[in-house]
Design a protein around this motif. Structure first.
Motif, short mmCIF file in Angstrom:
data_model
loop_
_atom_site.label_atom_id
_atom_site.label_comp_id
_atom_site.label_asym_id
_atom_site.label_seq_id
_atom_site.Cartn_x
_atom_site.Cartn_y
_atom_site.Cartn_z
N UNK A 38 0.94 -1.35 -0.06
CA UNK A 38 -0.03 -0.07 0.04
C UNK A 38 0.76 1.39 0.14
N UNK A 39 0.64 2.22 -0.96
CA UNK A 39 1.55 3.25 -1.10
C UNK A 39 1.24 4.27 0.21
N UNK A 40 0.17 4.07 0.82
CA UNK A 40 -0.21 5.10 1.99
C UNK A 40 0.38 4.35 3.40
N UNK A 41 1.20 3.23 3.26
CA UNK A 41 1.49 2.44 4.12
C UNK A 41 2.55 3.47 5.15
N UNK A 42 2.58 3.17 6.53
CA UNK A 42 3.26 3.91 7.61
C UNK A 42 5.03 3.46 6.89
N UNK A 43 5.54 4.64 6.89
CA UNK A 43 6.90 4.70 6.35
C UNK A 43 7.96 3.74 7.31
N UNK A 44 8.58 3.06 6.57
CA UNK A 44 9.55 2.23 7.19
C UNK A 44 10.91 1.97 6.17
N UNK A 45 11.88 1.20 6.59
CA UNK A 45 12.79 1.01 5.89
C UNK A 45 12.31 0.11 4.54
N UNK A 46 11.57 -0.81 4.86
CA UNK A 46 11.23 -1.64 3.77
C UNK A 46 10.34 -0.82 2.88
N UNK A 47 9.14 -0.34 3.28
CA UNK A 47 8.50 0.68 2.32
C UNK A 47 9.19 1.85 1.74
N UNK A 48 10.22 2.45 2.45
CA UNK A 48 10.97 3.13 1.55
C UNK A 48 11.65 2.65 0.37
N UNK A 49 12.29 1.52 0.77
CA UNK A 49 12.78 0.63 -0.25
C UNK A 49 11.98 0.35 -1.37
#
Length: 90
Positions: A38-49
């Motif tokens: 989900x593009x609106x997910x809480x930012x984390x290392x994995x979602x930033x990657x």
């Protein structure tokens, strides 16, 4: 003309290889590290990657379209377009 075709095919192969590596990394982040698609997910290392991989794959797609990848992929023996899905056993 042949030199241009060879150059375009070499660029195509390089871009496809990088896109395949990015796809593998994306799969690893989602399946192995639990990154949220989900593009609106809480930012984390994995979602930033994942965001960086999406951007990279968009740019790769632009490059592939620019060199006419649809035309080139017809002669690419390892293109996923050339792989037929397996039929279920009867």
């Amino acid at each position: 003309m042949a030199d241009d075709d060879n150059r375009d095919f070499a660029i195509y192969q390089a871009l496809k290889a990088v896109d395949e590596v990015a796809a593998a990394l994306q799969t690893y982040l989602v399946e192995g590290q639990g990154a949220e698609l989900d593009r609106e997910a809480v930012p984390s290392t994995s979602t930033n990657s994942l965001t960086l991989l999406r951007q990279a794959r968009e740019r790769l797609g632009e490059g592939l379209r620019a060199i006419g990848a649809d035309r080139i992929s017809d002669s690419d023996g390892i293109s996923l377009r050339n792989i037929r899905p397996e039929r279920p056993a009867d």
